[in-house]
Scaffold this motif. Structure first.
Motif, PDB file in Angstrom:
ATOM      1  N   PRO A 175      38.753  32.147  55.066  1.00 14.81           N
ATOM      2  CA  PRO A 175      38.865  33.611  55.431  1.00 14.81           C
ATOM      3  C   PRO A 175      38.316  34.310  53.625  1.00 14.81           C
ATOM      4  O   PRO A 175      38.115  35.453  53.474  1.00 14.81           O
ATOM      5  N   VAL A 176      38.823  33.506  52.716  1.00 17.10           N
ATOM      6  CA  VAL A 176      38.590  34.024  51.480  1.00 17.10           C
ATOM      7  C   VAL A 176      36.981  34.028  51.143  1.00 17.10           C
ATOM      8  O   VAL A 176      36.345  32.837  51.216  1.00 17.10           O
ATOM      9  N   ILE A 177      36.555  35.432  50.779  1.00  7.08           N
ATOM     10  CA  ILE A 177      34.916  35.455  50.653  1.00  7.08           C
ATOM     11  C   ILE A 177      34.577  35.595  49.308  1.00  7.08           C
ATOM     12  O   ILE A 177      33.530  35.393  48.799  1.00  7.08           O
ATOM     13  N   ARG A 178      35.649  35.829  48.326  1.00  5.62           N
ATOM     14  CA  ARG A 178      35.401  36.155  46.975  1.00  5.62           C
ATOM     15  C   ARG A 178      36.565  35.815  46.021  1.00  5.62           C
ATOM     16  O   ARG A 178      37.756  35.896  46.576  1.00  5.62           O
ATOM     17  N   THR A 179      36.589  35.231  44.970  1.00  9.33           N
ATOM     18  CA  THR A 179      37.645  35.195  44.087  1.00  9.33           C
ATOM     19  C   THR A 179      37.026  35.575  42.610  1.00  9.33           C
ATOM     20  O   THR A 179      36.068  35.063  42.283  1.00  9.33           O
ATOM     21  N   PHE A 180      37.953  36.592  42.292  1.00  8.47           N
ATOM     22  CA  PHE A 180      37.589  36.864  40.926  1.00  8.47           C
ATOM     23  C   PHE A 180      38.453  36.798  39.696  1.00  8.47           C
ATOM     24  O   PHE A 180      39.593  36.448  39.959  1.00  8.47           O
ATOM     25  N   TYR A 181      37.700  36.251  38.484  1.00  5.83           N
ATOM     26  CA  TYR A 181      38.823  36.093  37.391  1.00  5.83           C
ATOM     27  C   TYR A 181      38.204  36.802  35.980  1.00  5.83           C
ATOM     28  O   TYR A 181      37.043  36.359  35.643  1.00  5.83           O
ATOM     29  N   ASP A 182      38.955  37.811  35.984  1.00  4.13           N
ATOM     30  CA  ASP A 182      38.465  38.581  34.914  1.00  4.13           C
ATOM     31  C   ASP A 182      39.648  39.308  33.956  1.00  4.13           C
ATOM     32  O   ASP A 182      39.303  39.782  32.793  1.00  4.13           O
ATOM     33  N   HIS A 183      40.754  38.846  34.313  1.00  2.00           N
ATOM     34  CA  HIS A 183      41.907  39.684  33.620  1.00  2.00           C
ATOM     35  C   HIS A 183      42.548  38.431  32.720  1.00  2.00           C
ATOM     36  O   HIS A 183      42.327  37.246  33.002  1.00  2.00           O
ATOM     37  N   ILE A 184      43.336  38.912  31.735  1.00  2.60           N
ATOM     38  CA  ILE A 184      43.937  37.873  30.879  1.00  2.60           C
ATOM     39  C   ILE A 184      45.438  37.923  30.920  1.00  2.60           C
ATOM     40  O   ILE A 184      46.130  37.282  30.446  1.00  2.60           O
ATOM     41  N   GLN A 185      45.946  38.732  31.799  1.00  2.59           N
ATOM     42  CA  GLN A 185      47.408  38.990  32.149  1.00  2.59           C
ATOM     43  C   GLN A 185      47.656  39.281  33.845  1.00  2.59           C
ATOM     44  O   GLN A 185      46.515  39.569  34.496  1.00  2.59           O
ATOM     45  N   PRO A 186      48.886  39.242  34.257  1.00  2.00           N
ATOM     46  CA  PRO A 186      49.014  39.325  35.602  1.00  2.00           C
ATOM     47  C   PRO A 186      48.525  40.537  36.537  1.00  2.00           C
ATOM     48  O   PRO A 186      48.383  41.586  35.492  1.00  2.00           O
ATOM     49  N   ILE A 187      47.849  40.627  37.401  1.00  2.00           N
ATOM     50  CA  ILE A 187      47.607  41.420  38.185  1.00  2.00           C
ATOM     51  C   ILE A 187      48.448  42.381  38.767  1.00  2.00           C
ATOM     52  O   ILE A 187      49.449  41.853  39.267  1.00  2.00           O
ATOM     53  N   ASN A 188      48.859  43.811  38.770  1.00  2.00           N
ATOM     54  CA  ASN A 188      49.847  44.455  39.242  1.00  2.00           C
ATOM     55  C   ASN A 188      49.412  45.237  40.493  1.00  2.00           C
ATOM     56  O   ASN A 188      50.293  45.609  41.333  1.00  2.00           O
ATOM     57  N   ASP A 189      48.051  45.780  40.532  1.00  2.00           N
ATOM     58  CA  ASP A 189      47.900  46.459  41.694  1.00  2.00           C
ATOM     59  C   ASP A 189      46.415  46.513  42.097  1.00  2.00           C
ATOM     60  O   ASP A 189      45.470  45.945  41.003  1.00  2.00           O
ATOM     61  N   LEU A 190      46.085  46.952  43.092  1.00  2.00           N
ATOM     62  CA  LEU A 190      44.685  46.883  43.667  1.00  2.00           C
ATOM     63  C   LEU A 190      44.191  48.036  44.234  1.00  2.00           C
ATOM     64  O   LEU A 190      45.053  48.701  45.048  1.00  2.00           O
ATOM     65  N   ASP A 191      42.720  48.444  44.529  1.00  2.00           N
ATOM     66  CA  ASP A 191      42.379  49.538  45.421  1.00  2.00           C
ATOM     67  C   ASP A 191      41.086  49.361  45.872  1.00  2.00           C
ATOM     68  O   ASP A 191      40.351  48.710  44.799  1.00  2.00           O
ATOM     69  N   PHE A 192      40.612  49.734  46.883  1.00  2.00           N
ATOM     70  CA  PHE A 192      38.987  49.873  47.369  1.00  2.00           C
ATOM     71  C   PHE A 192      38.479  51.013  47.009  1.00  2.00           C
ATOM     72  O   PHE A 192      39.061  52.055  47.246  1.00  2.00           O
ATOM     73  N   HIS A 193      37.270  51.027  46.626  1.00  2.00           N
ATOM     74  CA  HIS A 193      36.444  52.329  46.778  1.00  2.00           C
ATOM     75  C   HIS A 193      36.250  52.781  48.207  1.00  2.00           C
ATOM     76  O   HIS A 193      35.897  51.869  49.169  1.00  2.00           O
ATOM     77  N   PRO A 194      36.340  54.033  48.361  1.00  2.00           N
ATOM     78  CA  PRO A 194      36.165  54.406  49.810  1.00  2.00           C
ATOM     79  C   PRO A 194      34.735  54.452  50.500  1.00  2.00           C
ATOM     80  O   PRO A 194      34.790  54.233  51.661  1.00  2.00           O
ATOM     81  N   GLN A 195      33.806  54.309  49.905  1.00  2.00           N
ATOM     82  CA  GLN A 195      32.549  54.413  50.206  1.00  2.00           C
ATOM     83  C   GLN A 195      31.593  53.137  49.751  1.00  2.00           C
ATOM     84  O   GLN A 195      30.742  52.747  50.579  1.00  2.00           O
ATOM     85  N   ASN A 196      32.150  52.474  48.802  1.00  2.00           N
ATOM     86  CA  ASN A 196      31.240  51.289  48.163  1.00  2.00           C
ATOM     87  C   ASN A 196      31.862  50.206  48.271  1.00  2.00           C
ATOM     88  O   ASN A 196      33.137  50.097  48.377  1.00  2.00           O
ATOM     89  N   THR A 197      31.236  48.915  48.120  1.00  2.00           N
ATOM     90  CA  THR A 197      31.771  47.606  47.986  1.00  2.00           C
ATOM     91  C   THR A 197      32.173  47.320  46.667  1.00  2.00           C
ATOM     92  O   THR A 197      31.919  46.344  46.158  1.00  2.00           O
ATOM     93  N   VAL A 198      33.217  48.176  46.449  1.00  2.00           N
ATOM     94  CA  VAL A 198      33.955  47.710  44.941  1.00  2.00           C
ATOM     95  C   VAL A 198      35.230  47.754  45.026  1.00  2.00           C
ATOM     96  O   VAL A 198      36.117  48.653  45.664  1.00  2.00           O
ATOM     97  N   LEU A 199      35.991  46.710  44.534  1.00  2.00           N
ATOM     98  CA  LEU A 199      37.503  46.407  44.548  1.00  2.00           C
ATOM     99  C   LEU A 199      37.790  46.859  43.061  1.00  2.00           C
ATOM    100  O   LEU A 199      37.173  46.200  42.078  1.00  2.00           O
TER     101      LEU A 199
END
Length: 437
Positions: A175-199
């Motif tokens: 079920p995992v379709i993408r994994t992103f690595y670009d931060h250098i410290q822990p992730i605190n929160d997430l959101d999705f764009h309402p119209q585009n395929t942007v996380l």
């Protein structure tokens, strides 16, 4: 201040009236498929009672008035007066989705608690460190998790359901379709764009990053906002053009996502050094936003002028307010705090409407969440490592389920479209829960 609230609540009523007019117009002109789609998207009954041709009548009158004003040389009056601290286009909203529950009846519902449906659960994946946060896309098709290991996992919900089938004919499903690595410290929160395929992600490294998940091989962000503080929470405006960042700073940072220009509210209450924001969330239309702060306060802000409309000081006593979110009709806010309470507040008066007790959460940045139709409230009991569920109207505790995590979950996030939710654990694991059919 009260005038601002009356205006905001009146706007919400207007949105619901407009939705009803649109649905009825489409239905009465035999555009059944379009009417059904509009009714579903706006949570408006398909059989809504509206006089025939009412929308056309109102539009004709409005056009006549507009023409008359143009001839007189007087422009139509503006709905809002925009402050100089925010861009004039900020606050454009999408149609409001009406709440499935009328919380105004909460005082007359004793003894009528509903049973929370049985759910099945499945271990989805693990991060290499604590799973800290999760967020569903607005259409419920995707869910993402962020971790202290600085990675983000994106799941496709349809594949999760396929994985949970007892006899999948297609073999193992990932079920995992993408994994992103670009931060250098822990992730605190997430959101999705309402119209585009942007996380979008916010992290302790003081950055907000934008990931295009339509690209199969993309691992890095294509856009980055550099903030000046630890980004504790993010919320994207329903238009997709503006983003709020709750940080260690006591005032939410408002960003134009196209220019990355940052705006701060020029009209704020006095907030001490302990006012760091644990969570910020827009309302469904973007007409307001709410912040939950470490000083225990829940604050309501105008989504257009960014002025503080109301401060519910000591909403959770001297304990931190850890989460806050609006009901779909924008009339109430559900908050959670480290005083081991979950509370429902009236937006118009700032008064406490309901209190959900019986779950202890004093250590983690615990979340409280409505289910998709707002009939139930979910949270965590840390000592017993259980998920606790209340009837939203009666505030009666109706279920306690083992979380199946080793140690209490850090985050609960419910799907906005169906009876399913995600739990993220201090044990690094991610679990999916869905109603048993």
């Amino acid at each position: 201040m009260e005038g601002s609230f009356e205006q905001t609540l009146q706007d919400g009523k207007l949105y619901r009236q407009v939705n009803s007019l649109i649905v009825a117009h489409l239905r009465d002109h035999n555009l059944t498929q379009a009417a059904s789609a509009a009714a579903s998207a706006s949570r408006t009954p398909l059989n809504v009672d509206v006089p025939p041709n009412k929308l056309m009548e109102l539009v004709a009158k409005g056009l006549a008035v507009e023409k008359e004003e143009m001839l007189r040389g007087s422009p139509a009056s503006a709905l809002y007066e925009f402050g100089s601290s925010v861009p004039s286009t900020f606050g454009s909203t999408q149609p409001s989705r009406a709440s499935a529950i009328d919380f105004s009846t909460v005082q007359d519902t004793k003894g009528s608690s509903k049973n929370f449906p049985k759910h099945e659960t499945r271990h989805l994946s693990e991060h290499k460190n604590v799973a800290r946060c999760a967020r569903f896309s607005a259409d419920g098709r995707f869910v993402a998790t962020g971790s202290a290991d600085m990675s983000i996992k994106l799941f496709e919900v349809a594949k999760i359901k396929q994985m949970m089938l007892p006899d999948s004919k297609d073999g193992p499903v990932r079920p995992v379709i993408r994994t992103f690595y670009d931060h250098i410290q822990p992730i605190n929160d997430l959101d999705f764009h309402p119209q585009n395929t942007v996380l979008i992600s916010g992290a302790k490294d003081q950055t907000i990053k934008f990931f295009d998940f339509s690209k199969l091989t993309a691992k890095k962000a294509f856009r980055v906002i550099q903030d000046t503080h630890n980004v504790r929470s993010i919320s994207l405006h329903p238009s997709g053009d503006y983003l709020l960042a709750g940080t260690d700073h006591p005032i939410a940072h408002l960003y134009d996502v196209n220019t990355f220009q940052c705006f701060l509210s020029a009209n704020v209450p006095e907030i001490g050094n302990s006012g760091a924001i644990n969570q910020v969330r827009y309302s469904a239309t973007g007409s307001m936003y709410v912040t939950a702060s470490k000083d225990g306060a829940v604050r309501l802000w105008d989504g257009v002028s960014a002025k503080c409309l109301r401060s519910i000081v000591s909403a959770h006593g001297t304990a931190e307010a850890t989460s806050a979110k609006f009901t779909k009709d924008e009339r109430y806010v559900l908050s959670c705090g480290k005083d081991s309470t979950v509370k429902l507040w009236d937006v118009g008066t700032g008064k406490l409407v309901k209190q959900y007790v019986g779950a202890t959460h004093m250590q983690l940045r615990c979340q409280a969440a409505f289910n998709d139709n707002e009939e139930f409230v979910l949270s965590i009991d840390e000592p017993s490592n259980e998920i606790v569920i209340w009837d939203a109207l009666t505030a009666e505790r109706v279920a306690r389920w083992p979380s199946n995590h080793i140690g209490p979950p850090r985050w609960l996030e419910h799907s906005p479209t169906e009876s399913a939710f995600i739990s993220c654990g201090t044990d690094k694991s991610i679990r999916f829960w869905k109603e048993t059919l």
